[in-house]
Write a protein that holds these residues in place. Structure first.
Motif, PDB file in Angstrom:
ATOM      1  N   ARG A 101     -45.667  29.693 -37.666  1.00 12.27           N
ATOM      2  CA  ARG A 101     -45.801  30.616 -36.538  1.00 12.27           C
ATOM      3  C   ARG A 101     -47.180  31.270 -36.581  1.00 12.27           C
ATOM      4  O   ARG A 101     -47.648  31.672 -37.660  1.00 12.27           O
ATOM      5  N   ARG A 103     -49.237  34.356 -34.607  1.00 12.15           N
ATOM      6  CA  ARG A 103     -49.143  35.458 -33.658  1.00 12.15           C
ATOM      7  C   ARG A 103     -50.417  36.289 -33.753  1.00 12.15           C
ATOM      8  O   ARG A 103     -51.181  36.165 -34.719  1.00 12.15           O
ATOM      9  N   ARG A 146     -51.063  40.086 -26.187  1.00 14.23           N
ATOM     10  CA  ARG A 146     -50.424  39.656 -27.434  1.00 14.23           C
ATOM     11  C   ARG A 146     -49.786  38.285 -27.242  1.00 14.23           C
ATOM     12  O   ARG A 146     -49.362  37.939 -26.141  1.00 14.23           O
ATOM     13  N   ASP A 148     -47.383  35.079 -29.461  1.00 15.83           N
ATOM     14  CA  ASP A 148     -46.524  34.745 -30.601  1.00 15.83           C
ATOM     15  C   ASP A 148     -46.048  33.310 -30.390  1.00 15.83           C
ATOM     16  O   ASP A 148     -45.168  33.053 -29.567  1.00 15.83           O
ATOM     17  N   GLU A 150     -44.330  30.022 -31.882  1.00 17.41           N
ATOM     18  CA  GLU A 150     -43.432  29.598 -32.957  1.00 17.41           C
ATOM     19  C   GLU A 150     -43.274  28.081 -32.964  1.00 17.41           C
ATOM     20  O   GLU A 150     -43.802  27.371 -32.116  1.00 17.41           O
ATOM     21  N   GLU A 181     -46.487  32.030 -41.728  1.00 14.53           N
ATOM     22  CA  GLU A 181     -46.731  32.918 -40.595  1.00 14.53           C
ATOM     23  C   GLU A 181     -48.088  33.578 -40.768  1.00 14.53           C
ATOM     24  O   GLU A 181     -48.386  34.134 -41.825  1.00 14.53           O
ATOM     25  N   HIS A 183     -51.288  35.977 -38.790  1.00 14.89           N
ATOM     26  CA  HIS A 183     -51.690  36.875 -37.698  1.00 14.89           C
ATOM     27  C   HIS A 183     -53.197  36.746 -37.507  1.00 14.89           C
ATOM     28  O   HIS A 183     -53.969  36.788 -38.478  1.00 14.89           O
TER      29      HIS A 183
END
Length: 357
Positions: A101, A103, A146, A148, A150, A181, A183
């Motif tokens: 993921r 994000r 924003r 995200d 997945e 994950e 960011h």
């Protein structure tokens, strides 16, 4: 009487004293030899870093083969030999098994995030695991800041944004098992522009000459025409690697060149064309009346391209043609066609008439 006893005892006493002295000397010699042997063996055991009486390093005797350690299992002599360096263990393929993921957020530097922008995920050119990454383009239509994403294959990614007339930073993202994950933060900034001047072989402004650029990564092409001063401008140009050419698309008059652009501005060096000719092509019908808006397409051998449309007077002027023989086809809006062959000379203009019927 005492003197007699002394005379009798004198020789015996000398013998006794001589024997004792000899014994003491022998013991002293043995002690010295023992100390010398002990010093020798002790100095030899210390190793080459010890200094002898002269200050020089003591050199140990080479080891005897019989001094080599023995294998406890086989009871045979074992010799230690250098071991060749081994290559690092291969990458564990299990690191990239699973899903991940990415994000993050996007912000503007002195600009607002536009309503429409595109998030681009692609294999990173140098990051480990890039061969496992997948490519995705995600469109945003309402100014979202924003994101995200997945269900991504684990691997090495490059994350960036695309927006009209805006530059975007790039961010690496490595997704692996146990750290699946990531960011990231992206930033948008204003694009820039590239300008320059192009001249003909005599140094005059090459008005109307097509100048084209191509983004070597996205393959997006753009073209402009030089103005009456010979100046050309590419506006709202995002950072990247480009290829520039002067002349018809696919048939440049000078060798194309590559360049790297970084906003805000760049001035391309002044470019001068090689000697060329031109052609004035007039399209008419069977009665000799001019035909407007006729499509004119042709090529020269081995180089040169003619491409354009006739004006209201039925005429197309094709400048900057390499001197050679041309074959040209004209198509009127109503479907009538015509062909013509002609030659273009150096620094001359060919007068050509094509009848469509």
């Amino acid at each position: 009487m005492s003197s007699k006893r002394e005379k009798r005892s004198g020789p015996a006493s000398s013998v006794k004293h001589g024997s004792a002295r000899a014994a003491l000397l022998a013991l002293a010699a043995l002690a010295i030899l023992g100390l010398g042997a002990a010093w020798f063996w002790t100095r030899g055991a210390v190793g080459p870093d010890s200094a002898g009486p002269s200050g020089a390093a003591a050199i140990p005797a080479p080891p005897s083969p019989t001094d080599a350690p023995r294998s406890a299992e086989a009871g045979t002599v074992r010799r230690d030999v250098p071991v060749a360096p081994t290559s690092p263990p291969p990458e564990d393929p299990a690191r990239f098994r699973g899903r991940g993921r990415i994000r993050g957020e996007i912000r503007g530097k002195d600009v607002a995030v536009p309503a429409h922008w595109t998030l681009v995920l692609e294999p990173h050119p140098t990051l480990v695991g890039s061969e496992h990454a997948e490519s995705r383009r995600i469109e945003f239509e309402h100014g979202e800041t924003r994101f995200d994403i997945e269900d991504l294959s684990l691997g090495g990614y490059r994350v960036r944004a695309e927006a009209q007339a805006l530059n975007s930073t790039e961010a690496p993202a490595l997704l692996v098992r146990g750290a699946s994950e990531v960011h990231v933060s992206l930033y948008l900034a204003r694009a820039g522009f590239v300008d320059g001047f192009v001249l003909d072989h005599e140094g005059r402004a090459a008005e109307g000459l097509r100048v084209g650029i191509e983004n070597t990564r996205t393959r997006e092409r753009r073209g402009v025409e030089a103005d009456p001063t010979g100046m050309f401008v590419f506006r709202e140009l995002v950072d990247g690697e480009y290829r520039i050419e002067f002349g018809p698309e696919g048939a440049p008059l000078v060798a194309p060149e590559k360049f790297t652009f970084r906003a805000p501005t760049m001035r391309w060096p002044r470019t001068q064309l090689p000697p060329t000719g031109s052609a004035r092509i007039r399209i008419v019908d069977a009665q000799g009346a001019p035909v407007a808006d006729a499509e004119i397409v042709g090529s020269g051998s081995p180089a040169g391209i003619v491409r354009g449309r006739s004006g209201g007077d039925g005429v197309l002027v094709a400048p900057y043609l390499p001197p050679t023989n041309y074959e040209v086809r004209a198509s009127a809006p109503d479907g009538r066609t015509g062909r013509r062959s002609f030659a273009v000379g150096l620094e001359t203009r060919a007068e050509v008439e094509i009848t469509v019927q």
